[in-house]
Write a protein that holds these residues in place. Structure first.
Motif, PDB file in Angstrom:
ATOM      1  N   ARG A  24       0.978  -1.216   0.129  1.00 52.30           N
ATOM      2  CA  ARG A  24      -0.118  -0.043  -0.120  1.00 52.30           C
ATOM      3  C   ARG A  24       0.912   1.331   0.198  1.00 52.30           C
ATOM      4  N   ARG A  25       1.863   1.199   0.690  1.00 53.54           N
ATOM      5  CA  ARG A  25       2.849   2.524   0.913  1.00 53.54           C
ATOM      6  C   ARG A  25       3.432   2.831  -0.508  1.00 53.54           C
ATOM      7  N   SER A  28      -0.185   3.238  -2.980  1.00 51.25           N
ATOM      8  CA  SER A  28      -1.189   4.165  -2.951  1.00 51.25           C
ATOM      9  C   SER A  28      -1.489   5.421  -3.656  1.00 51.25           C
ATOM     10  N   ALA A  29      -2.617   6.246  -3.656  1.00 46.40           N
ATOM     11  CA  ALA A  29      -2.813   7.094  -4.363  1.00 46.40           C
ATOM     12  C   ALA A  29      -1.962   8.395  -4.173  1.00 46.40           C
ATOM     13  N   SER A  30      -1.490   8.472  -2.978  1.00 43.05           N
ATOM     14  CA  SER A  30      -0.750   9.544  -2.661  1.00 43.05           C
ATOM     15  C   SER A  30       0.728   9.639  -2.852  1.00 43.05           C
TER      16      SER A  30
ATOM     17  N   ASP B  88       1.550   7.624   6.324  1.00 46.72           N
ATOM     18  CA  ASP B  88       1.490   7.353   5.032  1.00 46.72           C
ATOM     19  C   ASP B  88       0.402   6.343   4.600  1.00 46.72           C
ATOM     20  N   LYS B  90      -4.048   5.348   4.781  1.00 48.66           N
ATOM     21  CA  LYS B  90      -5.185   5.792   5.000  1.00 48.66           C
ATOM     22  C   LYS B  90      -5.992   5.086   6.404  1.00 48.66           C
ATOM     23  N   GLU B  93      -6.764   1.797   6.236  1.00 57.72           N
ATOM     24  CA  GLU B  93      -5.682   0.983   6.021  1.00 57.72           C
ATOM     25  C   GLU B  93      -5.098   0.706   7.417  1.00 57.72           C
ATOM     26  N   PHE B 129      -6.408  10.295   4.312  1.00 54.85           N
ATOM     27  CA  PHE B 129      -5.207   9.737   4.786  1.00 54.85           C
ATOM     28  C   PHE B 129      -5.018  10.426   6.095  1.00 54.85           C
TER      29      PHE B 129
END
Ligand SMILES: Nc1ncnc2c1ncn2[C@@H]1O[C@H](COP(=O)(O)OP(=O)(O)OP(=O)(O)O)[C@@H](O)[C@H]1O
Ligand SMILES: [Mg+2]
Lengths: 293, 309
Positions: A24-25, A28-30, B88, B90, B93, B129
């Motif tokens: 995910r890190r 993910s979208a960011s 980092d 959400k 998550e 986030f």
């Protein structure tokens, strides 16, 4: 006993969710706006360049050279993935939240390790594409050698990961862990060989670099070359090895190192989780400026 | 049920907690009050299995914090006095990570996450986030994290610090709800009045000693065994001090200001009614007559300064 440990640490270890966290890190979208995004982008560019170079020069690049490149690149990448694995949690103070969870410290360490290994595994799989291209087009390559070289590379990377976790468990600041890991890798892989004089006195010093991954990879390459020139029998045990530039017999390059690296990984991981046992609640492990420090 | 038995923690040259004992039952909301450095965090961290007690132990539903550590950990939700959030990821998550660590089965995790988000009023922030949340939301997210595994005992270390009055009110409501769900909740704070209205039990700790433990009303009575009656009369209060001081059950009477009297009274409500009748019978014109309920802040200060001297 071993089976129980395997179940406890690998199969039923809830910390394996770290693998998902790593994924995910970086996906993910960011990611595009953060530091991680830059890393991912750089990797993609490097990878594309590498592929192009290999495809253009496929007959003259040995797969061993590609494995060499893979090892060098991932040896730098692995500490980047892991330097904050424990000291970073301490800095963020999320460490206590892991400690109050119903998991053991070895489970935490193994979970972090597996998370990074999964990320590196993806990188290794990506590297297999250029390696295979080189292996099929380069006439002096042997698939056994490619396999052994790859194993040397991967097990060495496991060692690097375990080493990074150990440093991360032992120092206060995550940047210190990064510095210490990269520093010791540079010392072991570059400074020490330069001081002892690798390359100057030639094959005679090879025994001193028995565990040096790049020396091991070169010798595996040399062995392939020797076999191609003189036939398979010439570099076996007990032969005179006219073309093999090392005082360590050819079969000694590959498997022994792989096994040693594996053992070393286990030792380093065990050491890291033991460090956590006594580090718990110890003020000296809290970052400076923290209220309890 | 939580039994804390003689829990003690010594650091080099300092005893942070000096052997405290108390029992709590399901549904209890325990307000743990003390000034800075009193030993609240140390006690909570010992119960949370983060610190090894020097002596004593605590037993949660039969599991000992020293011997059955893993079992205890499965039953507690610990919210430290700092966030410890990953920045980092959400919101969902983050919760998913902890649900996995607490071995919530993969299939149920989505449902569990939705329900704790609902409870903590964070449903709309599910895909945000973590670092984009306000302080109050982060606090609630921490609480949501403690709830993913449906713990029996919640240890909340100063959950209300840094919250605005509205968020505080919401938090109190949420904690009260957790009590109604049958959990044992331990909430620490510096301020007794902040906790008094929704805790059914309070404990006051100072310099590592539990000075008082029990329902708020009991502690207040313990601190003030005698009632203080505030009487407002028409006319000069000073003139009445003498006659009142001679009446039964009156321990002392002082005039405060023009027409106000403060009477320390030891009798029960029956005697109190008789006392009022007598006052009126003696021709005093009583305008107001009420019990001066002890100020919680005063009680707290009295207790704690007592310990310091
Ligand atoms: N790691 C440590 N080493 C030495 N002394 C400590 C340590 N942690 C806490 N103490 C001491 O123990 C005492 C109790 O600390 P504790 O953190 O429990 O207080 P607290 O009631 O939580 O205070 P606050 O309201 O400030 O959070 C303090 O005197 C503190 O200095
Ligand atoms: Mg505290």
């Amino acid at each position: 006993m071993i089976k129980e440990k395997w179940l406890d640490l690998v199969i039923q270890n809830p910390m394996l969710i770290e693998i998902t966290r790593f994924r995910r890190r970086y996906t993910s979208a960011s990611a595009t706006s953060s530091m991680n995004g830059v890393v991912v982008l750089l990797c993609i560019i490097c990878y594309a360049t590498l592929l192009l170079v290999v495809i253009q020069n496929r007959t003259s690049i040995s797969p061993i050279v590609m494995i060499f490149a893979q090892t060098a690149f991932l040896t730098v990448l692995a500490p980047m993935l892991l330097y904050g694995s424990i000291s970073g949690e301490r800095e963020r103070r999320s460490w206590d939240l892991l400690l109050v969870a119903p998991i053991t410290k070895p489970q935490i360490v193994v979970g972090k390790f597996m998370g990074a290994m999964a990320a590196l595994g993806v990188a290794v799989i990506l590297f297999q594409v250029p390696i295979e291209i080189a292996a099929t087009s380069y006439d002096r390559s042997h698939w056994q050698s490619v396999l052994v070289a790859d194993l040397v590379s991967v097990t060495f990377l496991m060692c690097v990961c375990a080493l990074t976790i150990l440093f991360s468990a032992r120092v206060k600041r995550s940047l210190m862990a990064l510095g210490a890991t990269l520093g010791s890798l540079v010392t072991i892989l570059i400074v020490f060989p330069a001081l002892v004089g690798l390359g100057q006195s030639g094959p005679a010093t090879d025994a001193a670099f028995f565990l040096h991954p790049f020396v091991v990879l070169s010798r595996i390459g040399d062995r392939d070359d020797a076999i191609s020139r003189n036939g398979a029998g010439t570099v076996g045990p007990g032969t005179s090895q006219p073309d093999f530039p090392s005082n360590v017999p050819a079969p000694w390059w590959g498997w022994p190192q792989t096994l040693t690296y594996l053992g070393l990984t286990i030792v380093l991981l065990a050491w890291a989780s033991n460090t956590l046992n006594f580090a718990e609640n110890e003020v000296k492990f809290l970052p400076q400026g923290h209220k309890d420090a | 049920m939580l039994e804390v038995k003689n829990l003690r923690k010594e650091y080099a040259g300092l005893t942070a907690v000096q052997g405290i004992s108390f029992n709590l039952h399901p549904g209890d909301i325990f307000g743990f009050i003390g000034s800075n450095g009193a030993g609240k965090t140390t006690t909570i961290r010992m119960i949370a299995t983060l610190l090894e007690p020097t002596a004593g132990t605590a037993i949660l539903n039969g599991a000992d914090i020293r011997r059955d550590t893993m079992e205890v950990r499965r039953m507690i939700g610990y919210m430290p006095d700092f966030f410890g959030l990953y920045d980092d990821v959400k919101v969902w998550e983050y919760l998913d990570f902890f649900a996995a660590i607490y071995r919530v089965p993969t299939k149920q995790r989505g449902e569990v996450i939705d329900s704790v988000l609902e409870l903590t009023n964070l449903t709309i922030k599910k895909d945000a986030f973590v670092q984009s949340l306000s302080r109050g939301m982060q606090q609630r997210l921490c609480l949501a994290r403690c709830l993913v595994h449906d713990p029996t005992l919640l240890l909340l270390d100063e959950p209300a610090s840094g919250l605005d009055p509205r968020a505080r009110a919401e938090l109190k409501e949420l904690i009260a709800e957790l009590g109604r769900m049958g959990k044992i909740v331990i909430v620490s704070s510096h301020i007794l009045p902040e906790l008094a209205d929704f805790c059914n039990t309070v404990g006051i700790i100072e310099r590592g000693e539990l000075l008082a433990f029990g329902p708020v009303s009991k502690i207040v009575t313990e601190m003030q065994p005698h009632r203080v009656l505030a009487v407002q009369v028409l006319g000069a209060a000073a003139d009445f001090v003498g006659p009142i001081a001679d009446m039964p059950n009156v321990l002392s009477a002082v005039a405060v200001g023009e027409g106000d009297l403060r009477v320390e009274f030891s009798g029960d409500l029956e005697a109190q009614a008789d006392f009022l009748a007598k006052l009126v019978g003696k021709g005093m014109r009583v305008a107001t007559f009420r019990e001066d309920s002890a100020d919680l802040e005063d009680v707290f200060l009295k207790l704690t300064t007592g310990a310091l001297n």
